[in-house]
Scaffold this active site. Structure first.
Site, PDB file in Angstrom:
ATOM      1  N   GLY A 133       0.787  -1.237   0.000  1.00 44.03           N
ATOM      2  CA  GLY A 133       0.000   0.000   0.000  1.00 44.03           C
ATOM      3  C   GLY A 133       0.811   1.275   0.000  1.00 44.03           C
ATOM      4  O   GLY A 133       0.324   2.329   0.396  1.00 44.03           O
TER       5      GLY A 133
ATOM      6  N   ASP B  14      -1.298  -5.457  -8.013  1.00 45.14           N
ATOM      7  CA  ASP B  14      -2.686  -4.999  -7.987  1.00 45.14           C
ATOM      8  C   ASP B  14      -3.466  -6.085  -7.250  1.00 45.14           C
ATOM      9  O   ASP B  14      -3.645  -7.188  -7.773  1.00 45.14           O
ATOM     10  CB  ASP B  14      -3.195  -4.810  -9.423  1.00 45.14           C
ATOM     11  CG  ASP B  14      -4.662  -4.379  -9.469  1.00 45.14           C
ATOM     12  OD1 ASP B  14      -5.385  -4.563  -8.465  1.00 45.14           O
ATOM     13  OD2 ASP B  14      -5.087  -3.882 -10.524  1.00 45.14           O
ATOM     14  N   VAL B  15      -3.920  -5.764  -6.037  1.00 46.70           N
ATOM     15  CA  VAL B  15      -4.530  -6.790  -5.183  1.00 46.70           C
ATOM     16  C   VAL B  15      -5.887  -7.283  -5.689  1.00 46.70           C
ATOM     17  O   VAL B  15      -6.443  -8.220  -5.129  1.00 46.70           O
ATOM     18  CB  VAL B  15      -4.649  -6.340  -3.704  1.00 46.70           C
ATOM     19  CG1 VAL B  15      -3.289  -6.189  -3.064  1.00 46.70           C
ATOM     20  CG2 VAL B  15      -5.484  -5.070  -3.590  1.00 46.70           C
TER      21      VAL B  15
ATOM     22  N   ALA C 220     -12.425   3.070  -2.908  1.00 48.30           N
ATOM     23  CA  ALA C 220     -13.797   3.086  -3.417  1.00 48.30           C
ATOM     24  C   ALA C 220     -13.832   4.126  -4.529  1.00 48.30           C
ATOM     25  O   ALA C 220     -12.996   5.037  -4.549  1.00 48.30           O
ATOM     26  CB  ALA C 220     -14.771   3.475  -2.308  1.00 48.30           C
TER      27      ALA C 220
ATOM     28  N   TYR D  99     -18.466   8.875   4.228  1.00 49.20           N
ATOM     29  CA  TYR D  99     -17.544   7.723   4.220  1.00 49.20           C
ATOM     30  C   TYR D  99     -18.262   6.504   3.617  1.00 49.20           C
ATOM     31  O   TYR D  99     -17.635   5.624   3.027  1.00 49.20           O
ATOM     32  CB  TYR D  99     -17.022   7.449   5.627  1.00 49.20           C
ATOM     33  CG  TYR D  99     -15.769   6.596   5.662  1.00 49.20           C
ATOM     34  CD1 TYR D  99     -14.600   7.008   5.022  1.00 49.20           C
ATOM     35  CD2 TYR D  99     -15.749   5.369   6.328  1.00 49.20           C
ATOM     36  CE1 TYR D  99     -13.449   6.225   5.055  1.00 49.20           C
ATOM     37  CE2 TYR D  99     -14.601   4.586   6.364  1.00 49.20           C
ATOM     38  CZ  TYR D  99     -13.458   5.013   5.731  1.00 49.20           C
ATOM     39  OH  TYR D  99     -12.325   4.233   5.758  1.00 49.20           O
TER      40      TYR D  99
ATOM     41  N   LYS E  21     -14.984  -1.187   5.981  1.00 53.24           N
ATOM     42  CA  LYS E  21     -14.125  -1.259   7.181  1.00 53.24           C
ATOM     43  C   LYS E  21     -14.746  -2.156   8.255  1.00 53.24           C
ATOM     44  O   LYS E  21     -14.024  -2.831   8.996  1.00 53.24           O
ATOM     45  CB  LYS E  21     -13.848   0.140   7.735  1.00 53.24           C
ATOM     46  CG  LYS E  21     -12.953   1.024   6.846  1.00 53.24           C
ATOM     47  CD  LYS E  21     -11.619   0.396   6.497  1.00 53.24           C
ATOM     48  CE  LYS E  21     -10.662   1.408   5.868  1.00 53.24           C
ATOM     49  NZ  LYS E  21      -9.442   0.754   5.322  1.00 53.24           N
TER      50      LYS E  21
ATOM     51  N   LEU F 270      -2.952  10.600   0.311  1.00 51.90           N
ATOM     52  CA  LEU F 270      -3.559  10.577  -1.021  1.00 51.90           C
ATOM     53  C   LEU F 270      -5.022  10.122  -0.944  1.00 51.90           C
ATOM     54  O   LEU F 270      -5.895  10.676  -1.612  1.00 51.90           O
ATOM     55  CB  LEU F 270      -2.745   9.639  -1.926  1.00 51.90           C
ATOM     56  CG  LEU F 270      -3.042   9.646  -3.420  1.00 51.90           C
ATOM     57  CD1 LEU F 270      -2.732  11.031  -4.006  1.00 51.90           C
ATOM     58  CD2 LEU F 270      -2.219   8.585  -4.135  1.00 51.90           C
ATOM     59  N   ALA F 271      -5.279   9.121  -0.089  1.00 51.00           N
ATOM     60  CA  ALA F 271      -6.632   8.574   0.043  1.00 51.00           C
ATOM     61  C   ALA F 271      -7.598   9.549   0.740  1.00 51.00           C
ATOM     62  O   ALA F 271      -8.801   9.306   0.767  1.00 51.00           O
ATOM     63  CB  ALA F 271      -6.597   7.247   0.798  1.00 51.00           C
TER      64      ALA F 271
HETATM   65  P1  NAD Z   1      -2.695   6.050   0.522  1.00 49.82           P
HETATM   66  O1  NAD Z   1      -3.453   6.552  -0.654  1.00 49.82           O
HETATM   67  O2  NAD Z   1      -1.323   6.506   0.686  1.00 49.82           O
HETATM   68  O3  NAD Z   1      -2.739   4.460   0.577  1.00 49.82           O
HETATM   69  C1  NAD Z   1      -3.770   3.706  -0.007  1.00 49.82           C
HETATM   70  C2  NAD Z   1      -3.076   2.681  -0.863  1.00 49.82           C
HETATM   71  O4  NAD Z   1      -4.000   1.764  -1.433  1.00 49.82           O
HETATM   72  C3  NAD Z   1      -2.315   3.335  -2.029  1.00 49.82           C
HETATM   73  O5  NAD Z   1      -0.963   2.980  -1.982  1.00 49.82           O
HETATM   74  C4  NAD Z   1      -2.984   2.717  -3.239  1.00 49.82           C
HETATM   75  O6  NAD Z   1      -2.106   2.533  -4.331  1.00 49.82           O
HETATM   76  C5  NAD Z   1      -3.429   1.392  -2.652  1.00 49.82           C
HETATM   77  N1  NAD Z   1      -4.357   0.690  -3.542  1.00 49.82           N
HETATM   78  C6  NAD Z   1      -5.549   1.110  -4.049  1.00 49.82           C
HETATM   79  N2  NAD Z   1      -6.036   0.195  -4.910  1.00 49.82           N
HETATM   80  C7  NAD Z   1      -5.126  -0.819  -4.936  1.00 49.82           C
HETATM   81  C8  NAD Z   1      -5.054  -2.055  -5.658  1.00 49.82           C
HETATM   82  N3  NAD Z   1      -6.013  -2.447  -6.518  1.00 49.82           N
HETATM   83  N4  NAD Z   1      -3.971  -2.860  -5.466  1.00 49.82           N
HETATM   84  C9  NAD Z   1      -2.994  -2.483  -4.597  1.00 49.82           C
HETATM   85  N5  NAD Z   1      -3.022  -1.342  -3.892  1.00 49.82           N
HETATM   86  C10 NAD Z   1      -4.072  -0.523  -4.071  1.00 49.82           C
HETATM   87  O7  NAD Z   1      -3.586   6.470   1.801  1.00 49.82           O
HETATM   88  P2  NAD Z   1      -3.507   5.989   3.323  1.00 49.82           P
HETATM   89  O8  NAD Z   1      -4.316   6.983   4.063  1.00 49.82           O
HETATM   90  O9  NAD Z   1      -2.118   5.733   3.697  1.00 49.82           O
HETATM   91  O10 NAD Z   1      -4.352   4.632   3.300  1.00 49.82           O
HETATM   92  C11 NAD Z   1      -3.851   3.411   3.785  1.00 49.82           C
HETATM   93  C12 NAD Z   1      -4.918   2.688   4.595  1.00 49.82           C
HETATM   94  O11 NAD Z   1      -5.180   3.431   5.780  1.00 49.82           O
HETATM   95  C13 NAD Z   1      -6.253   2.509   3.880  1.00 49.82           C
HETATM   96  O12 NAD Z   1      -6.793   1.250   4.201  1.00 49.82           O
HETATM   97  C14 NAD Z   1      -7.099   3.587   4.522  1.00 49.82           C
HETATM   98  O13 NAD Z   1      -8.460   3.269   4.459  1.00 49.82           O
HETATM   99  C15 NAD Z   1      -6.576   3.539   5.937  1.00 49.82           C
HETATM  100  N6  NAD Z   1      -6.890   4.698   6.773  1.00 49.82           N
HETATM  101  C16 NAD Z   1      -6.600   5.961   6.357  1.00 49.82           C
HETATM  102  C17 NAD Z   1      -6.898   7.049   7.163  1.00 49.82           C
HETATM  103  C18 NAD Z   1      -6.649   8.465   6.705  1.00 49.82           C
HETATM  104  O14 NAD Z   1      -7.283   9.385   7.231  1.00 49.82           O
HETATM  105  N7  NAD Z   1      -5.746   8.708   5.772  1.00 49.82           N
HETATM  106  C19 NAD Z   1      -7.483   6.842   8.432  1.00 49.82           C
HETATM  107  C20 NAD Z   1      -7.742   5.532   8.847  1.00 49.82           C
HETATM  108  C21 NAD Z   1      -7.437   4.468   8.014  1.00 49.82           C
HETATM  109  O1  0WE Z   2     -10.126   5.231   4.477  1.00 52.06           O
HETATM  110  C1  0WE Z   2      -9.973   6.376   4.145  1.00 52.06           C
HETATM  111  C2  0WE Z   2      -9.811   6.716   2.680  1.00 52.06           C
HETATM  112  C3  0WE Z   2     -10.877   6.035   1.866  1.00 52.06           C
HETATM  113  C4  0WE Z   2     -10.870   6.341   0.394  1.00 52.06           C
HETATM  114  C5  0WE Z   2     -10.693   7.611  -0.119  1.00 52.06           C
HETATM  115  C6  0WE Z   2     -10.730   7.824  -1.487  1.00 52.06           C
HETATM  116  C7  0WE Z   2     -10.598   9.180  -2.101  1.00 52.06           C
HETATM  117  C8  0WE Z   2     -10.119   9.115  -3.522  1.00 52.06           C
HETATM  118  C9  0WE Z   2     -11.127   5.313  -0.474  1.00 52.06           C
HETATM  119  N1  0WE Z   2     -11.188   5.490  -1.814  1.00 52.06           N
HETATM  120  C10 0WE Z   2     -11.002   6.726  -2.332  1.00 52.06           C
HETATM  121  N2  0WE Z   2     -11.110   6.878  -3.683  1.00 52.06           N
HETATM  122  C11 0WE Z   2     -10.780   8.031  -4.314  1.00 52.06           C
HETATM  123  O2  0WE Z   2     -10.937   8.158  -5.551  1.00 52.06           O
HETATM  124  N3  0WE Z   2      -9.964   7.360   5.115  1.00 52.06           N
HETATM  125  C12 0WE Z   2     -10.206   6.990   6.500  1.00 52.06           C
HETATM  126  C13 0WE Z   2      -9.807   8.803   4.829  1.00 52.06           C
HETATM  127  C14 0WE Z   2     -11.187   9.388   4.681  1.00 52.06           C
HETATM  128  O3  0WE Z   2     -11.864   9.244   3.526  1.00 52.06           O
HETATM  129  C15 0WE Z   2     -13.105   9.817   3.702  1.00 52.06           C
HETATM  130  C16 0WE Z   2     -13.203  10.347   4.993  1.00 52.06           C
HETATM  131  C17 0WE Z   2     -11.967  10.058   5.634  1.00 52.06           C
HETATM  132  C18 0WE Z   2     -11.593  10.385   7.031  1.00 52.06           C
HETATM  133  C19 0WE Z   2     -14.174   9.922   2.818  1.00 52.06           C
HETATM  134  C20 0WE Z   2     -15.351  10.566   3.227  1.00 52.06           C
HETATM  135  C21 0WE Z   2     -15.448  11.082   4.507  1.00 52.06           C
HETATM  136  C22 0WE Z   2     -14.378  10.983   5.408  1.00 52.06           C
END
Ligand code: NAD
Ligand code: 0WE
Length: 261
Positions: free
Chosen positions: A13, A64-65, A95, A155, A162, A194-195
């Site tokens: 990831g 790609d998972v 998503a 969300y 989740k 990024l997410a």
């Molecule tokens: P990030 O965008 O850096 O990481 C998400 C990763 O998922 C990326 O590296 C992306 O390439 C990978 N991914 C998406 N589709 C994929 C696929 N088909 N195959 C392989 N990899 C794939 O953002 P992040 O915030 O570091 O997210 C990591 C995890 O933490 C996620 O599960 C996210 O839901 C969770 N999370 C994030 C937050 C937040 O606020 N950022 C809070 C709680 C939990």
């Molecule tokens: O888990 C996450 C990220 C989830 C996520 C975010 C994106 C944005 C870009 C999954 N897929 C996508 N696809 C995209 O194209 N978080 C916990 C961060 C997050 O995401 C939210 C939040 C929070 C916090 C989305 C809506 C509301 C709150």
């Protein structure tokens, strides 16, 4: 001596320097682990390669998972390079952007499937694929969010995913416990990765978090990473199937601290 000395970890990831996976990779390196990293697609290679190099990691695999053959290929390469591994970190969620706004009931069948496939099933698939490579005393980790148990506006389908991811953590912990492998989830507060970029209302959610959480501070990828070190290390030897919150206490609050206003 580092807490992960003598352990080999694979981190899935990694996208860029803001990724939770990058915080975890750096902390694992600091604690003496041998590392391998994986990223989603060709376009990320340019960002991921230099990051991996900076921690002396030369096992950098595209995966790609959503593709069984990609997962099988990383397993084969990991077996070849490391033989056995000790820690697997799943830090992946996705998503379609249009599912993360508006009423949850508008979630499409296709969008629901995609979110569940990438964000949940991928952890199950990785656990199955890597289980034969896991050393006893090993650990698997995934990243979750409070939207699994409480409604966070927008969300939406990710909250449902989740919830399923946290349930999967418990079932996997039950499956793998007898072979000495623990499975846990970290529930992180909102972090600008990024997410989280471009998510409608993220900025106000982020700000509210700092105001409402008992510790009055947002969470960093370093905070999450240090908890990942604990859950990957022998310090957490008897903890499995758990969801550990790294959220400055946010989730314990019933109402905001109105007395401060
Ligand atoms: P990030 O965008 O850096 O990481 C998400 C990763 O998922 C990326 O590296 C992306 O390439 C990978 N991914 C998406 N589709 C994929 C696929 N088909 N195959 C392989 N990899 C794939 O953002 P992040 O915030 O570091 O997210 C990591 C995890 O933490 C996620 O599960 C996210 O839901 C969770 N999370 C994030 C937050 C937040 O606020 N950022 C809070 C709680 C939990
Ligand atoms: O888990 C996450 C990220 C989830 C996520 C975010 C994106 C944005 C870009 C999954 N897929 C996508 N696809 C995209 O194209 N978080 C916990 C961060 C997050 O995401 C939210 C939040 C929070 C916090 C989305 C809506 C509301 C709150």
């Amino acid at each position: 001596m580092g807490l992960l000395e003598g352990k080999t970890a694979l981190v899935f990831g990694l996208a860029n320097k803001n990724s939770i996976a990058w915080g975890v990779t750096q902390a694992f390196h600091r604690e003496g682990a041998t590392l391998g990293v994986s990223y989603a697609g060709e376009i990320l290679k340019r960002r991921v390669d230099p990051l991996a190099e900076s921690v002396g990691c030369d096992f950098v695999e595209e995966c790609d998972v959503s593709k069984d053959e990609d997962i099988a290929a990383v397993v084969e390469k990991a077996a070849e390079r490391f033989g056995k591994i000790d820690i697997l970190v799943h830090s992946i969620g996705f998503a379609n952007r249009d599912e993360l706004k508006g009423p949850f009931y508008n979630t499409s069948r296709e969008g629901f499937h995609l979110a569940m496939d990438i964000s949940v099933y991928s952890f199950v698939a990785l656990a199955r694929a890597f289980q034969p490579l896991m050393n006893p005393g090993g650990a698997m980790l995934t990243m979750t969010y409070h939207g699994s148990t409480k409604v966070i506006p927008n969300y939406n389908v990710m909250g449902v995913a989740k919830a399923a991811l946290e349930a999967s953590t418990r079932y996997l912990a039950s499956d793998l416990g007898p072979q000495g492998v623990r499975v846990n989830a970290i529930s992180a507060g909102p972090i600008r990765t990024l997410a989280a970029a471009g998510v409608g209302g993220f900025k106000s959610l982020y700000k509210l978090f700092a105001e409402m959480s008992p510790m009055r501070e947002n969470v960093t990828i370093e905070d999450v990473a240090n908890t990942a070190v604990f859950l990957g290390s022998n310090l957490s030897a008897r903890t499995t199937g758990e969801v550990l919150y790294v959220d400055s206490g946010y989730s314990i609050m019933g109402v905001p601290n109105v007395s401060e206003k």
